[in-house]
Design an enzyme around this catalytic site. Structure first.
Site, mmCIF file in Angstrom:
data_model
loop_
_atom_site.group_PDB
_atom_site.id
_atom_site.type_symbol
_atom_site.label_atom_id
_atom_site.label_comp_id
_atom_site.label_asym_id
_atom_site.label_seq_id
_atom_site.Cartn_x
_atom_site.Cartn_y
_atom_site.Cartn_z
ATOM 1 N N THR A 70 0.827 -1.208 0.000
ATOM 2 C CA THR A 70 0.000 0.000 0.000
ATOM 3 C C THR A 70 0.859 1.255 0.000
ATOM 4 O O THR A 70 0.610 2.193 -0.770
ATOM 5 C CB THR A 70 -0.947 0.000 1.212
ATOM 6 O OG1 THR A 70 -1.899 -1.055 1.049
ATOM 7 C CG2 THR A 70 -1.698 1.326 1.326
ATOM 8 N N ASN A 149 -5.068 -9.571 -8.099
ATOM 9 C CA ASN A 149 -5.086 -10.222 -6.797
ATOM 10 C C ASN A 149 -6.326 -11.070 -6.553
ATOM 11 O O ASN A 149 -6.340 -11.912 -5.657
ATOM 12 C CB ASN A 149 -4.977 -9.169 -5.687
ATOM 13 C CG ASN A 149 -5.986 -8.054 -5.848
ATOM 14 O OD1 ASN A 149 -5.928 -7.276 -6.800
ATOM 15 N ND2 ASN A 149 -6.938 -7.974 -4.926
ATOM 16 N N GLN A 178 1.436 -9.295 -6.371
ATOM 17 C CA GLN A 178 0.993 -10.682 -6.556
ATOM 18 C C GLN A 178 1.852 -11.439 -7.577
ATOM 19 O O GLN A 178 1.686 -12.643 -7.735
ATOM 20 C CB GLN A 178 -0.467 -10.717 -7.015
ATOM 21 C CG GLN A 178 -1.466 -10.318 -5.962
ATOM 22 C CD GLN A 178 -1.580 -11.317 -4.824
ATOM 23 O OE1 GLN A 178 -1.166 -12.466 -4.935
ATOM 24 N NE2 GLN A 178 -2.139 -10.877 -3.711
ATOM 25 N N SER A 198 5.774 -6.501 -2.039
ATOM 26 C CA SER A 198 5.399 -6.592 -0.624
ATOM 27 C C SER A 198 5.947 -7.868 -0.003
ATOM 28 O O SER A 198 5.801 -8.953 -0.571
ATOM 29 C CB SER A 198 3.871 -6.558 -0.486
ATOM 30 O OG SER A 198 3.484 -6.682 0.867
ATOM 31 N N GLY A 199 6.551 -7.743 1.177
ATOM 32 C CA GLY A 199 7.204 -8.885 1.821
ATOM 33 C C GLY A 199 6.270 -9.988 2.262
ATOM 34 O O GLY A 199 6.582 -11.170 2.124
ATOM 35 N N HIS A 200 5.104 -9.641 2.786
ATOM 36 C CA HIS A 200 4.265 -10.680 3.385
ATOM 37 C C HIS A 200 3.537 -11.526 2.339
ATOM 38 O O HIS A 200 2.853 -12.483 2.687
ATOM 39 C CB HIS A 200 3.289 -10.086 4.400
ATOM 40 C CG HIS A 200 2.112 -9.372 3.826
ATOM 41 N ND1 HIS A 200 0.857 -9.931 3.763
ATOM 42 C CD2 HIS A 200 1.983 -8.133 3.300
ATOM 43 C CE1 HIS A 200 0.010 -9.065 3.240
ATOM 44 N NE2 HIS A 200 0.675 -7.967 2.938
ATOM 45 N N THR A 236 13.340 6.684 10.127
ATOM 46 C CA THR A 236 14.361 5.710 10.512
ATOM 47 C C THR A 236 14.098 4.374 9.838
ATOM 48 O O THR A 236 12.999 3.821 9.930
ATOM 49 C CB THR A 236 14.377 5.527 12.039
ATOM 50 O OG1 THR A 236 14.625 6.787 12.657
ATOM 51 C CG2 THR A 236 15.448 4.527 12.449
ATOM 52 N N CYS A 323 -7.980 -6.566 1.534
ATOM 53 C CA CYS A 323 -8.126 -5.138 1.824
ATOM 54 C C CYS A 323 -9.539 -4.638 1.580
ATOM 55 O O CYS A 323 -9.870 -3.517 1.954
ATOM 56 C CB CYS A 323 -7.135 -4.332 0.976
ATOM 57 S SG CYS A 323 -5.423 -4.667 1.390
#
Length: 380
Positions: A70, A149, A178, A198-200, A236, A323
């Protein structure tokens, strides 16, 4: 448990969790600190960029670490639009984008931008000719997802990239959340200026992501602050998250060839089984589709009912995008494909990973048949 909701999120790989914990314990200094401990964290962050760039076959300074899909999509879409507004105010996307892109475009419309939402065919695929025809002298951005998706349709990204190359003042963004590990995409050779990961979605951790920003591309930042990440993404840096993401990306790419073949076989086997059920309509196209998604409709049956019935058996599937799964009943993706409400309001999404087994697919199919039978018996 049979987990078939991998398009929503994947199980974190144990080695990814281990890398996150190790970095969090031993390299917790702020990478912007000037003392040696901070320098070690900075070196680790830079090494992660170099490794990610090597895996994606791009340059290290084209890697921007984000908090996920996102953020990456919003930074790409809004960043280009706001930074290059003096060039034009027309932007192009499709009717089947993820909410993080679709809503970003709606937000830009409120700021005075003109958006063209391109239609798709019955397979959920946009026409390259339509993209070409939509471009005007005022166009500054095209944003098209690689893999849908909900139904798994694969867009002609390389062909669209070739079109985009003909217009030096516009940028091309691809949401590849995706697609990574499912449908290979050559970033450097596809005319892509920005690409979201996206990592997840690839056995990494939630809150981690990457945005590829081709050298020479400038963005208006969403976050202003200390100037981290080339000032595109101040704040950071999440060093442990970056390291874990690159670990997940490496594992995915190492397993990609075998994994894609395995998921393609599962998809074909499940499709053949579903075709034997008169109550079930298959929405995922046979051609131009990613191997990990199977979307089906059972007209007359609320998908939430089936999800709960399957959940009681320890089988987990979903409706549409996680989402938007708790919002309105209709899938805007299936509606855009031209399907009526009986089909667009009764869809289920089954999504695999490299580790999904044939036995799990067989069990899911049998439990699906039984659940539909029980529901019909109650309604009679």
């Amino acid at each position: 448990m049979i987990y078939l909701d991998n398009s929503a999120t994947t199980r974190p790989d144990p080695s990814v969790l281990h890398s996150f914990q190790q970095v969090s314990e031993h390299f917790f200094a702020n990478p912007s600190s000037i003392h040696p401990f901070g320098g070690e964290a900075e070196k680790l962050l830079q090494r992660s960029k170099e490794q990610a760039a090597e895996l994606l076959q791009v340059q290290p300074d084209e890697m921007i670490f984000t908090a996920g899909g996102t953020e990456g999509n919003n930074l790409a879409v809004k960043g280009i639009a706001l930074e290059h507004r003096n060039r034009g105010s027309h932007i192009i996307t499709t009717e089947v984008e993820h909410p993080s892109v679709h809503e970003a475009f709606h937000g830009l419309e409120r700021l005075g931008f003109t958006v063209t939402y391109l239609p798709v065919d019955a397979q959920g695929v946009v026409s390259t000719d339509d993209v070409q025809d939509a471009i005007t002298d005022d166009t500054i951005l095209i944003s098209v997802m690689h893999v849908n998706n909900e139904i798994g349709s694969v867009q002609p990204v390389k062909q669209i990239g070739e079109v985009a190359k003909q217009y030096p003042k516009l940028f091309f963004h691809v949401d590849n959340v995706q697609g990574v590990g499912k449908v290979p995409l050559d970033l450097a050779e596809s005319g892509i200026d920005l690409c979201t990961i996206s990592g997840h979605k690839l056995h990494g951790l939630k809150g981690t992501g990457l945005l590829y920003v081709k050298n020479g591309t400038t963005l208006f930042p969403l976050f202003h602050g200390g100037g981290q990440e080339k000032s595109f993404r101040s704040g950071t840096e999440n060093v442990a998250g970056a390291v874990s993401l690159v670990k997940a990306l490496r594992l995915t790419i190492e397993r990609r060839e075998v994994g894609i073949r395995h998921m393609s076989q599962l998809q074909a086997q499940l499709r053949d089984k579903l075709y034997t059920m008169e109550d079930v309509l298959v929405n995922t196209p046979e051609q131009k589709a990613a191997p990990h998604i199977m979307n089906i409709s059972i007209p007359g049956l609320k998908p939430e009912v089936l999800i709960h019935m399957l959940g009681e058996k320890g089988i987990y599937v979903s409706t549409k995008s996680a989402c938007s799964s708790k919002r309105e009943d209709e899938s805007k993706i299936l509606a855009a494909c031209g399907y009526g409400r009986d089909r667009s309001t009764s869809a289920l999404r089954v999504s695999f990973s490299y580790d999904t087994t044939e036995d799990e697919i067989n069990t899911f199919f049998q439990e699906l048949k039984e659940a539909i039978g029980r529901f019909k018996a109650v309604m009679e």
